[in-house]
Design a protein around this motif. Structure first.
Motif, PDB file in Angstrom:
ATOM      1  N   GLN A  85       0.869  -1.264  -0.240  1.00 22.29           N
ATOM      2  CA  GLN A  85      -0.217  -0.053   0.362  1.00 22.29           C
ATOM      3  C   GLN A  85       0.697   1.542   0.199  1.00 22.29           C
ATOM      4  O   GLN A  85       0.891   1.790  -1.137  1.00 22.29           O
ATOM      5  CB  GLN A  85      -0.659  -0.440   1.324  1.00 22.29           C
ATOM      6  CG  GLN A  85      -2.173   0.966   1.256  1.00 22.29           C
ATOM      7  CD  GLN A  85      -3.494  -0.114   1.962  1.00 22.29           C
ATOM      8  OE1 GLN A  85      -3.212  -0.446   2.910  1.00 22.29           O
ATOM      9  NE2 GLN A  85      -4.686   0.786   1.026  1.00 22.29           N
ATOM     10  N   ASP A 120      -1.757  -5.027  -5.268  1.00 24.86           N
ATOM     11  CA  ASP A 120      -1.678  -3.802  -4.115  1.00 24.86           C
ATOM     12  C   ASP A 120      -2.964  -3.589  -3.555  1.00 24.86           C
ATOM     13  O   ASP A 120      -3.978  -3.814  -4.407  1.00 24.86           O
ATOM     14  CB  ASP A 120      -1.951  -3.018  -6.187  1.00 24.86           C
ATOM     15  CG  ASP A 120      -2.185  -1.279  -5.756  1.00 24.86           C
ATOM     16  OD1 ASP A 120      -1.994  -1.054  -4.451  1.00 24.86           O
ATOM     17  OD2 ASP A 120      -2.459  -0.717  -6.966  1.00 24.86           O
ATOM     18  N   ASN A 144      -4.476  -0.223  -2.539  1.00 25.36           N
ATOM     19  CA  ASN A 144      -4.444   0.519  -2.591  1.00 25.36           C
ATOM     20  C   ASN A 144      -6.269   1.268  -3.668  1.00 25.36           C
ATOM     21  O   ASN A 144      -6.603   2.313  -3.007  1.00 25.36           O
ATOM     22  CB  ASN A 144      -3.679   2.187  -3.419  1.00 25.36           C
ATOM     23  CG  ASN A 144      -2.256   2.086  -3.387  1.00 25.36           C
ATOM     24  OD1 ASN A 144      -2.443   3.001  -2.119  1.00 25.36           O
ATOM     25  ND2 ASN A 144      -1.702   1.786  -2.822  1.00 25.36           N
ATOM     26  N   GLY A 151      -5.047   1.153   5.601  1.00 25.36           N
ATOM     27  CA  GLY A 151      -4.189   1.766   4.640  1.00 25.36           C
ATOM     28  C   GLY A 151      -5.026   3.449   5.319  1.00 25.36           C
ATOM     29  O   GLY A 151      -3.664   4.615   4.566  1.00 25.36           O
TER      30      GLY A 151
END
Length: 289
Positions: free
Chosen positions: A26, A47, A49, A69
């Motif tokens: 992240q 990933d 994100n 996150g």
């Protein structure tokens, strides 16, 4: 090396189940360093994100739920008043650029004993929410999360979703020693949190054992010695005994950053200082009340 990019959290869990050797990424502040120095090359990167829910934090039933996150900067600026120990630890992480990208979820995933947030999470009585596609979510108390050097309690198909913490009910402090003043891996670190309502204390030790540790004998000693209901300055005897018990709980090694003996000595000093700061705040709060 494959690069896996899910559409959302459910897709991320499905990809992790299908690729259990994939390394989540992240902020990338740990993973990219290892890649750049060729210290590790995972089979695949996952990933996270696109999973925007990981960037949210909220309060539920009196506890703070922080998405895995949420970057350090957000913790400092938005939650620092309710999680002072974690905010103090977050301020010591890298540079402003690193704090804008790095996350507590990443710190937990890497599970390095030197990770800056671990002592504060131990002292703050955190619970880690993890999830898999097959079994759903489960909660792991922070005391059960660290298994060994850079090993945590996650199963191969699980991802960290959130960190749960109660807002501080008393003073909390974090401090660390490094080989320089900033942007440094801890030689050792320490956190303490006071819980006046229950008359208890929690601690966290970093970079002085195969995993982050609590100094339970020190906590028990201090809880019995602190004059919670008739607060007064602490005798030097209490400060020194607390420091000695914290030092005794550490399990350090000699390495390039410091010797085991130095770490033990430094922890005793950090313990005395953080306790002194915390108790001074408690006295001020009681006086103001």
């Amino acid at each position: 090396m494959d690069f896996l990019r899910p559409d959302d959290w459910a897709d991320a869990l499905a990809l992790k189940a299908a690729h259990p050797d994939a390394t989540p990424i992240q902020g990338g502040t740990d993973v990219m360093v290892e890649l750049n120095f060729d210290k590790g090359r995972p089979v695949a990167l996952l990933d996270l994100n696109p999973c925007r829910e990981l960037f949210e934090h909220t309060e539920i039933d009196g506890r703070l739920r922080i998405g895995a996150g949420v970057p350090y900067t957000e913790l400092i600026n938005r939650l620092g008043d309710r999680l002072p120990g974690l905010a103090q630890a977050s301020r010591t992480v890298g540079s402003p650029q690193i704090r804008n990208r790095g996350t507590v979820g990443g710190n937990l995933g890497a599970a390095s004993p030197a990770g800056d947030t671990h002592p504060a999470l131990l002292a703050g009585d955190a619970v880690i929410e993890v999830e898999s596609a097959a079994r759903g979510a489960r909660m792991i108390p922070i005391d059960e999360f660290y298994v060994w050097v850079k090993k945590n309690a996650l199963e191969s198909d699980e991802l960290i979703r959130a960190i749960w913490l109660p807002p501080a009910e008393g003073p909390q402090y974090f401090s660390k020693v490094g080989t320089r003043n900033a942007m440094v891996i801890a030689v050792c670190s320490f956190a303490v949190a006071l819980y006046p309502g229950a008359g208890t204390v929690r601690t966290g030790i970093g970079s002085a054992g195969p995993t982050p540790l609590r100094a339970v004998p020190a906590e028990e000693f201090l809880a019995a010695e602190l004059p919670w209901h008739d607060p007064a300055p602490l005798p030097e005897r209490v400060l020194r005994e607390f420091g000695a018990l914290v030092s005794a709980a550490a399990k350090p090694i000699d390495d390039v950053r410091g010797t085991a003996d130095y770490r033990k000595h430094a922890l005793s000093v950090l313990a005395r200082r953080t306790l002194g700061w915390a108790w001074t705040d408690y006295l001020a709060e009681r006086k103001a009340a």
